[in-house]
Design a protein around this motif. Structure first.
Motif, mmCIF file in Angstrom:
data_model
loop_
_atom_site.group_PDB
_atom_site.id
_atom_site.type_symbol
_atom_site.label_atom_id
_atom_site.label_comp_id
_atom_site.label_asym_id
_atom_site.label_seq_id
_atom_site.Cartn_x
_atom_site.Cartn_y
_atom_site.Cartn_z
ATOM 1 N N LEU A 7 0.994 -1.021 -0.023
ATOM 2 C CA LEU A 7 -0.042 0.163 -0.138
ATOM 3 C C LEU A 7 0.750 1.319 0.060
ATOM 4 C CD1 LEU A 7 -3.011 0.910 -0.037
ATOM 5 C CD2 LEU A 7 -2.687 1.133 2.583
ATOM 6 N N TRP A 8 1.899 1.236 0.837
ATOM 7 C CA TRP A 8 2.517 2.515 1.070
ATOM 8 C C TRP A 8 3.619 2.758 -0.117
ATOM 9 C CZ3 TRP A 8 2.161 6.184 3.893
ATOM 10 C CH2 TRP A 8 1.398 6.143 5.122
ATOM 11 N N ILE A 9 3.892 1.518 -0.749
ATOM 12 C CA ILE A 9 4.700 1.708 -2.175
ATOM 13 C C ILE A 9 3.651 2.320 -3.111
ATOM 14 C CG2 ILE A 9 5.795 0.379 -4.059
ATOM 15 C CD1 ILE A 9 7.025 -1.324 -1.902
ATOM 16 N N SER A 10 2.627 1.899 -3.347
ATOM 17 C CA SER A 10 1.617 2.461 -4.259
ATOM 18 C C SER A 10 1.390 4.011 -3.955
ATOM 19 C CB SER A 10 0.272 1.533 -4.171
ATOM 20 O OG SER A 10 0.536 0.356 -4.059
ATOM 21 N N VAL A 11 1.100 4.221 -2.767
ATOM 22 C CA VAL A 11 1.007 5.494 -2.522
ATOM 23 C C VAL A 11 2.089 6.339 -2.947
ATOM 24 C CG1 VAL A 11 0.863 7.048 -0.751
ATOM 25 C CG2 VAL A 11 -0.713 5.031 -0.652
ATOM 26 N N ALA A 12 3.344 5.829 -2.636
ATOM 27 C CA ALA A 12 4.547 6.727 -2.746
ATOM 28 C C ALA A 12 4.773 6.834 -4.260
ATOM 29 C CB ALA A 12 5.481 5.850 -2.350
ATOM 30 N N VAL A 13 4.487 5.834 -5.153
ATOM 31 C CA VAL A 13 4.393 5.567 -6.667
ATOM 32 C C VAL A 13 3.487 6.791 -7.275
ATOM 33 C CG1 VAL A 13 3.981 4.319 -8.720
ATOM 34 C CG2 VAL A 13 5.314 3.544 -6.876
ATOM 35 N N LEU A 14 2.213 6.647 -6.796
ATOM 36 C CA LEU A 14 1.318 7.549 -7.250
ATOM 37 C C LEU A 14 1.634 8.880 -6.791
ATOM 38 C CD1 LEU A 14 -2.155 5.850 -6.213
ATOM 39 C CD2 LEU A 14 -1.230 6.495 -8.479
ATOM 40 N N ALA A 15 2.087 9.303 -5.762
ATOM 41 C CA ALA A 15 2.592 10.418 -5.126
ATOM 42 C C ALA A 15 3.692 11.176 -6.220
ATOM 43 C CB ALA A 15 3.279 10.748 -3.745
ATOM 44 N N VAL A 16 4.651 10.095 -6.778
ATOM 45 C CA VAL A 16 5.783 10.515 -7.434
ATOM 46 C C VAL A 16 5.061 10.775 -8.847
ATOM 47 C CG1 VAL A 16 7.635 9.878 -8.667
ATOM 48 C CG2 VAL A 16 7.500 9.483 -6.106
ATOM 49 N N ILE A 17 4.461 10.058 -9.363
ATOM 50 C CA ILE A 17 3.682 10.384 -10.656
ATOM 51 C C ILE A 17 2.968 11.653 -10.408
ATOM 52 C CG2 ILE A 17 1.958 9.522 -12.175
ATOM 53 C CD1 ILE A 17 2.904 6.648 -11.501
ATOM 54 N N GLY A 18 2.095 11.712 -9.447
ATOM 55 C CA GLY A 18 1.392 13.049 -9.188
ATOM 56 C C GLY A 18 2.173 14.378 -9.331
ATOM 57 N N LEU A 19 3.394 14.373 -8.531
ATOM 58 C CA LEU A 19 4.166 15.277 -8.425
ATOM 59 C C LEU A 19 4.949 15.485 -9.648
ATOM 60 C CD1 LEU A 19 6.101 15.053 -4.988
ATOM 61 C CD2 LEU A 19 4.646 16.786 -5.735
ATOM 62 N N PHE A 20 5.331 14.603 -10.685
ATOM 63 C CA PHE A 20 5.814 14.654 -11.847
ATOM 64 C C PHE A 20 4.822 15.413 -12.744
ATOM 65 C CE2 PHE A 20 7.083 12.725 -15.959
ATOM 66 C CZ PHE A 20 8.457 13.343 -15.789
ATOM 67 N N GLY A 21 3.645 14.673 -12.706
ATOM 68 C CA GLY A 21 2.596 15.389 -13.651
ATOM 69 C C GLY A 21 2.308 17.029 -13.202
ATOM 70 N N ALA A 22 2.042 17.099 -12.198
ATOM 71 C CA ALA A 22 2.136 18.665 -11.584
ATOM 72 C C ALA A 22 3.412 19.521 -12.044
ATOM 73 C CB ALA A 22 1.817 18.691 -10.289
ATOM 74 N N PHE A 23 4.407 18.866 -12.026
ATOM 75 C CA PHE A 23 5.461 19.683 -12.390
ATOM 76 C C PHE A 23 5.483 19.734 -13.771
ATOM 77 C CE2 PHE A 23 9.932 19.367 -14.106
ATOM 78 C CZ PHE A 23 10.509 20.417 -13.461
ATOM 79 N N LEU A 24 5.017 18.772 -14.591
ATOM 80 C CA LEU A 24 5.113 19.081 -15.997
ATOM 81 C C LEU A 24 3.889 20.003 -16.503
ATOM 82 C CD1 LEU A 24 5.169 15.354 -17.923
ATOM 83 C CD2 LEU A 24 6.906 17.445 -17.988
#
Lengths: 426, 157
Positions: free
Chosen positions: A11-28
């Motif tokens: 669960l934590w890994i999924s959350v972390a991956v999602l967060a990274v993707i989200g941050l990356f998306g927001a950054f883009l």
């Protein structure tokens, strides 16, 4: 225990991956690079400058980027939006406070995507949704013209936007929703003038910025393209079906109006349309003719609502006060035998767009504010009557004139509109 | 005819007037206040400018009906030939009048600006005064006179 641990770890890994993707998306989505500053070009092609001057005029750049009494294109005009007040910026080639360090690619990015040279998001009050539809050549010509002008040191004024609209990166979401449309391509089966008109209307002229209704977050409702909007407290007329109305526009009338003339049967541009029409008047007449050609081809999708009579028979109203006030305050210019009608083209009022409109707002605003003189520009001047007529008198005058213009449809909302307008102009 | 009481230069003036009569005619023909002039009668020249409450208006286009309860001021309220007010004194000093027909209106429009903004810059003065014309072309001296009062040494009182 282990499986529980594993589950929670997954669960934590999924959350972390999602967060990274989200941050990356927001950054883009929200980050744009700066484009390197340049030294301001020093040599220009004369023919290109002449073309650029016309593009800047057709784009109404100076209408917003010059404040009253301020230096040409040095910004500082307040733009009151539902989200706060913006101040237009300095687009003279000043190195520190203007666009003196902008390269052509930086300028193009601003015009097509609404991003400043240093990478910050511009507010959509700058009509890049329309400018992105302009041709490469026109944008390059406008750039050359702007870079060739005198540099004025004029730092940007602090915008007063409300939360959350004061956070510029959020404009990226707005862009995601509303920033589309490619440079306009001519429609083969239409005339050259029609295509030119459409280009001017949808591209540089950005007519829909005022003449289309805006949605809750300030974007034009594309489903109600050019069906009328509002700006600075004025109603911007619907530009579709102009030839099909109870008081239809002829091509000649529309061309004259677009070029700031007083047009018999419709009047003269007032309010925010006045500087726009004065800009058009400085361009070759073929530009206004092309716009008229295009606009008059736009048919209203629904039957003309303005002709629907209201169902308020009632006793005939007493208009004697309004008639008296007309004689006393208006007839010198607008009465049937007024010398000003003979010698300087003042219009009779019955057929003006303001009195024919279903809302009393533009009529009342014109009487309250008048048509002010614009220094250096020819044109009629109408004095403001805000201090000369009280609200009851203004209401009586409006009711009387509306009765002359549209006896079947009295304005219902007069006193509340007058009070609202007086508050707005305080 | 109707009975209308106008408050002009601080005094209540009961008058019997046609209700569509413009204020200018009441001032000149009924109250003998001949400072404000009839120029064009169309709100285009400003020779008739007076102050109603704190706003400059064209008296030629302002109907008397509706002015009850408002404070009307004409050039006569600023001073007299013997004791000109500060703005009038500045106009004399700068020799801002040539034929003088527009001057009462110029004074009242300038007065309304200086009451609301005691130290306007020249650009503000020019924009504010744009509604008043002078056929003799003394605008530059008029602006000089207003600037003198608007300068930090000047005062309206």
């Amino acid at each position: 225990m282990t499986s529980h641990f594993l589950k929670s770890r997954t669960l934590w890994i999924s959350v972390a991956v999602l967060a990274v993707i989200g941050l990356f998306g927001a950054f883009l989505l929200m980050w744009r690079p700066a484009i390197d500053p340049i030294e301001r070009p020093t040599t220009f092609d004369t023919a290109q400058l002449q073309r650029g001057a016309r593009v800047v005029e057709a784009g109404d750049c100076a209408v917003c980027h010059t404040r009253p009494g301020g230096e040409y294109l040095a910004g500082g005009l307040p733009l009151v939006t539902p989200f706060g007040t913006l101040f237009s910026t300095n687009i003279t080639p000043d190195k520190q406070t203007g666009i003196g360090q902008w390269s052509l690619p930086a300028f193009k990015r601003a015009m097509r995507q609404g991003i400043a040279r240093d990478g910050h998001f511009l507010y959509p009050a700058f009509p890049y949704v329309h400018y992105r539809r302009m041709s490469e050549g026109d944008i390059a010509d406008a750039y050359a013209y702007l870079m060739s002008g005198p540099a004025v040191h004029a730092p940007a004024l602090q915008n007063q936007m409300n939360f959350p609209m004061n956070i510029r990166p959020l404009v990226s979401f707005w862009n995601l929703l509303f920033l589309h449309g490619e440079p306009l391509k001519p429609v083969a089966e239409r005339s050259e003038a029609w295509n030119r008109g459409r280009y001017l209307v949808d591209g540089p002229g950005h007519c829909a910025g005022c003449h289309s209704p805006l949605n809750l977050i300030g974007a034009e409702k594309s489903s109600e393209y050019l069906q009328g909007g509002s700006v600075d407290g004025w109603n911007a007329l619907a530009l579709i079906g102009m030839g099909q109305r109870a008081n239809p526009w002829s091509r000649e009338q529309l061309v004259g109006y677009l070029r700031a003339d007083v047009v018999d049967g419709h009047g003269t541009p007032a309010g925010p349309m006045r500087p726009v029409s004065l800009s058009l008047a400085r361009l070759p007449a073929s530009e206004a003719e092309a716009i008229a050609e295009y606009l008059l081809s736009l048919q209203s999708p629904h039957s003309v609502t303005e002709t629907t009579p209201t169902t308020q028979p009632g006793p005939p109203a007493d208009h004697s006060t309004g008639a008296l006030l007309f004689t006393s305050a208006c007839a010198g210019c607008h009465g049937p035998a007024a010398p000003m009608r003979e010698i300087d083209g003042r219009p009779g009022l019955q057929n003006t767009s303001a009195l024919q409109a279903s809302s009393s707002r533009n009529f009342l605003k014109t009487v309250l504010e008048g048509v002010p003189a614009i220094p250096g520009s020819p044109g009629p001047v109408m004095p403001p009557f805000a201090a000369s007529l009280d609200s009851d008198q203004l209401g009586a005058l409006a009711a009387y004139l509306r009765q002359q213009a549209r006896p079947d449809q009295p304005w219902a909302d007069l006193s509340s509109t007058i009070e609202a307008l007086r508050q707005e102009t305080k | 005819m109707s009975q209308i009481t106008l408050n002009v230069n601080g005094a209540a003036q009961p008058l019997a007037l046609e209700p569509d009569m413009p204020l200018l005619y009441a001032l000149r023909n009924h109250l003998n206040l001949n400072g404000a002039k009839y120029g064009c009668g169309l709100g285009q020249c400003g020779a008739c400018t007076v102050i109603v409450d704190d706003q400059p208006v064209f008296a030629c286009l302002t109907p008397c009906a509706g002015l009850e309860g408002k404070k009307i001021r004409t050039v006569e309220s600023l001073g007299s030939a013997e004791k000109p007010g500060p703005l009038q004194a500045a106009f004399i000093e700068k020799q801002a009048a040539q034929c003088g027909y527009c001057i009462a209106g110029m004074l009242m429009r300038a007065q309304s600006l200086l009451e609301q903004n005691p130290h306007p810059d020249e650009q503000t003065i020019r924009e504010h005064m744009a509604g008043n014309l002078c056929r003799c072309g003394t605008h530059l001296r008029i602006i000089e006179a207003i600037k003198q009062v608007a300068g930090h040494n000047g005062s309206l009182t």
